[in-house]
Design an enzyme around this catalytic site. Structure first.
Site, short mmCIF file in Angstrom:
data_model
loop_
_atom_site.label_atom_id
_atom_site.label_comp_id
_atom_site.label_asym_id
_atom_site.label_seq_id
_atom_site.Cartn_x
_atom_site.Cartn_y
_atom_site.Cartn_z
N GLY A 1 -1.48 55.09 -115.77
CA GLY A 1 -2.09 55.14 -117.10
C GLY A 1 -1.09 54.90 -118.22
N GLU B 1 -1.14 53.61 -108.49
CA GLU B 1 -2.35 54.33 -108.08
C GLU B 1 -2.82 53.99 -106.67
OE1 GLU B 1 -3.07 53.46 -112.56
OE2 GLU B 1 -1.90 52.66 -110.91
N GLU C 1 -0.89 51.22 -118.47
CA GLU C 1 -2.17 50.77 -119.02
C GLU C 1 -2.24 51.04 -120.52
OE1 GLU C 1 -5.49 50.95 -115.71
OE2 GLU C 1 -4.27 52.78 -115.68
N ALA D 1 -1.64 59.59 -115.01
CA ALA D 1 -2.60 60.69 -114.91
C ALA D 1 -2.04 61.88 -114.15
CB ALA D 1 -3.87 60.20 -114.21
#
Length: 144
Positions: free
Chosen positions: A69, A94, A72, A23
């Site tokens: 992300g 994160e 992910e 992100a």
């Protein structure tokens, strides 16, 4: 998918040495109403729900950083192929920013690597190299 000639979906970055680094933290910080972040995350989940309906196998071709992300995204795929490049690392960093994975990392990672390994990665933000990722079940294949 309407085009029956498509047999699989391969996600690959056009950026050299970077799959998806995650992100944009500045963009996330710019949200004054933090509840809107949930809407953003849910749109990401909806995207993969729609793609999964195609029943086409999805492959993440990872060369370079697959962090946050990005990892992910790769974990949503049916298969993950990583290069042995020194720049290829996988992780969920994160937590180092006071955040938890928001795109399914806490759901998918334990299913792939087991709870103990998943908790270690999620709670410490440690990155793993491709060979270790293969041994732990995070990637299916490491290529040169």
């Amino acid at each position: 998918f309407p085009n029956k000639d498509i047999k699989a979906i391969v996600f690959i970055s056009s950026k050299p040495d970077n799959f998806i680094a995650g992100a944009d933290i500045d963009m996330l910080a710019s949200f004054e109403d933090k509840s809107l972040l949930k809407d953003l995350t849910m749109k990401g989940h909806s995207f993969f729900d729609e793609v999964k309906k195609s029943k086409l196998p999805m492959v993440a071709a990872i060369n370079g950083a697959a962090l946050g992300g990005g990892l992910e995204w790769a974990m949503y795929c049916d298969y993950r192929v990583a290069t042995s490049s020194p720049k290829t690392v996988l992780g969920l960093p994160e937590v180092k920013l006071g955040l938890l994975p928001g795109m399914g990392g806490t759901y998918h990672l334990p299913k792939m690597v087991g709870y103990q390994t998943a908790l270690d990665m999620i709670l410490t933000g440690k990155n793993v190299r491709p060979d270790k990722a293969k041994k732990m079940g995070l990637v299916d294949l490491v290529v040169d």
